[in-house]
Scaffold this motif. Structure first.
Motif, PDB file in Angstrom:
ATOM      1  N   ASN A   1       3.685  -8.305  -3.309  1.00  8.75           N
ATOM      2  CA  ASN A   1       3.159  -8.346  -4.684  1.00  8.75           C
ATOM      3  C   ASN A   1       2.870  -6.993  -5.302  1.00  8.75           C
TER       4      ASN A   1
ATOM      5  N   ALA B   1       8.495  -3.864  13.688  1.00  8.00           N
ATOM      6  CA  ALA B   1       7.031  -3.736  13.703  1.00  8.00           C
ATOM      7  C   ALA B   1       6.398  -5.125  13.760  1.00  8.00           C
TER       8      ALA B   1
ATOM      9  N   ASP C   1       5.755  -1.489  17.272  1.00  8.70           N
ATOM     10  CA  ASP C   1       4.367  -1.686  17.694  1.00  8.70           C
ATOM     11  C   ASP C   1       4.089  -0.616  18.765  1.00  8.70           C
TER      12      ASP C   1
ATOM     13  N   ILE D   1      -3.762  -7.212  10.583  1.00  6.25           N
ATOM     14  CA  ILE D   1      -3.741  -6.663  11.956  1.00  6.25           C
ATOM     15  C   ILE D   1      -5.063  -5.971  12.289  1.00  6.25           C
TER      16      ILE D   1
ATOM     17  N   SER E   1       7.917  -2.517   2.489  1.00  2.00           N
ATOM     18  CA  SER E   1       7.825  -1.074   2.174  1.00  2.00           C
ATOM     19  C   SER E   1       6.480  -0.679   1.582  1.00  2.00           C
TER      20      SER E   1
ATOM     21  N   ALA F   1       9.384  -5.760  -0.859  1.00  2.00           N
ATOM     22  CA  ALA F   1       7.922  -5.728  -0.980  1.00  2.00           C
ATOM     23  C   ALA F   1       7.394  -7.131  -1.253  1.00  2.00           C
TER      24      ALA F   1
END
Ligand code: NDP
Ligand code: MG
Length: 370
Positions: A37, A112, A139, A196, A9, A35
């Motif tokens: 870190n 994703a 994607d 990415i 998230s 999540a």
């Protein structure tokens, strides 16, 4: 009201998923957030969306939500959560274990994360076939193909992915060996997470996407063309040489929203319709300067763990590049070296992939941390 669980998230896709949820407060509510870190952003998200369950790889406490922490926090969150729609936007192979738990629930998954399909496509898809989970790709290329395939699945000749080419493809004067992390993470058309973005700049991303498309849609003919404007998101060529394309200005929220609302379409958050007075350009790929997609095609042909080695070695190499231990041009060299020193195995399990990741990571980290 549909219950949505967002894995990753605090990342680029996760934050955009929450933007979509925010647009439809009467239709979607967030029940779980996972999540890594970034606990300060997670805290803000918790305050706004009040999820029942939370996970974080770092220490985190909450007086309202049930919290799972540590490296397998997301996996435990996946086990515990009962949602209608799961969005999987954790980056890298770390997504695989929570994804397998999610798939087992037989619900909708907006997917994703591509590394899990590249490394363990067979595992993920056969588990989905057993549980009845509905995988809707997020994607952008694969969302486009998913949408184009609604014209007819059985008469497909080939899939043609589009690639922006990243920041350096069309700039022939750039000395690729001099590219810094700061230069590589600045993408010309998309605003994405660091890994990415580097993958787009090396074109490893297109290689991952060739394998992802072949796996997700069961089509072996997957080509790509450079299309710097990123307006056509991908195409499907049919047996009669008709080609279907999906077009829009580049905006990931469209693909995320479609995964939530499919088969319906809704108003978006302000993406304009395409202005046809602008030209669209297409450039033939240069696989001498950017060999990664050709390596990926070869991995797809070899099968077994070859695609996993490609993906894992890249993840390790991008980590080394971002921490300035290798050059940009070493990334593809590391992928090729990993493919030549690791034997290709035919049996793939979650455990064997974890071992493979530990081995590849250990080998290259020691080699480049002298
Ligand atoms: P980011 O790096 O922006 O975000 C990754 C998210 O995963 C963060 O929330 C991060 O947490 C979390 N995370 C990382 N490791 C773990 C872990 N071990 N356990 C739990 N959570 C973890 O990536 P993106 O959003 O850009 O990409 C996510 C995925 O989607 C990738 O697989 C990518 O290939 C794919 N994708 C992304 C696109 C994009 O436009 N960004 C487009 C198409 C696909 P934290 O930040 O808190 O540490
Ligand atoms: Mg993509």
């Amino acid at each position: 009201m549909k219950a949505v669980a967002v894995f990753g998230s605090t990342g680029s896709i996760g934050v955009q998923t929450l933007n979509v949820v925010r647009r439809f407060p009467d239709e979607y509510r967030v029940v779980a957030l996972a999540a890594g870190n970034n606990t300060s952003l997670l805290k803000e998200q918790e305050a706004e969306f009040a999820p029942k369950y939370i996970s974080s790889t770092a220490a985190y406490s909450s007086s309202d939500a049930k919290v799972f922490t540590g490296e397998n926090g997301a996996e435990r969150l996946a086990e515990e959560t009962d949602a209608d729609i799961y969005v999987m936007a954790i980056s890298g192979l770390a997504a695989l274990s929570p994804l397998m738990k999610i798939i087992g629930k037989g619900k909708r998954v907006g997917l994703a994360n591509k590394e899990s399909i590249v490394c363990a496509g067979e595992l993920v898809l056969s588990a989905a076939a057993r549980s009845g989970a509905e995988i809707i790709p997020v994607d952008s290329e694969h969302s486009a193909i998913f949408q184009c395939l609604q014209l007819g699945r059985q008469d497909v000749k080939k899939i043609i992915l589009t690639a922006s080419g990243g920041p350096f493809y069309v700039c022939h004067s750039t000395d690729l060996s001099e590219i810094t992390p700061e230069m590589a993470v600045k993408h010309p058309t998309w605003n994405m997470g660091a890994k990415i973005s580097v993958d787009s700049a090396t074109m490893v991303n297109k290689g991952l996407e060739i394998i992802e498309a072949a796996r997700l849609f069961g089509v072996n003919e997957v080509e790509y063309v450079i299309h710097p404007e990123s307006v056509i998101h991908s195409m499907v060529e049919f047996k009669d040489n008709s080609t279907a394309a999906l077009m829009s200005y580049p905006n990931m929220e469209l693909a995320i929203q479609y995964a939530l609302t499919y088969p319906e379409r809704r108003d978006n958050g302000g993406v304009r319709a395409f202005d046809f007075s602008r030209p669209l350009t297409f450039i033939k790929p240069d696989e001498t300067r950017f060999p990664a997609p050709a390596i990926a095609r070869e991995c797809l042909r070899i099968g077994g763990t070859a695609p996993a080695i490609y993906s894992i070695a890249d993840e390790v190499a991008v980590g080394l590049f971002l921490s300035r231990r290798i050059k940009f041009t070493d990334i593809c060299g590391i992928i090729s070296e990993a493919l030549s020193i690791n034997e290709i195995e035919r049996d793939i399990t979650e455990e064997s992939l974890k071992t493979l990741r530990t081995e590849i990571s250990h080998y290259f980290r020691s080699k480049y941390t002298a």
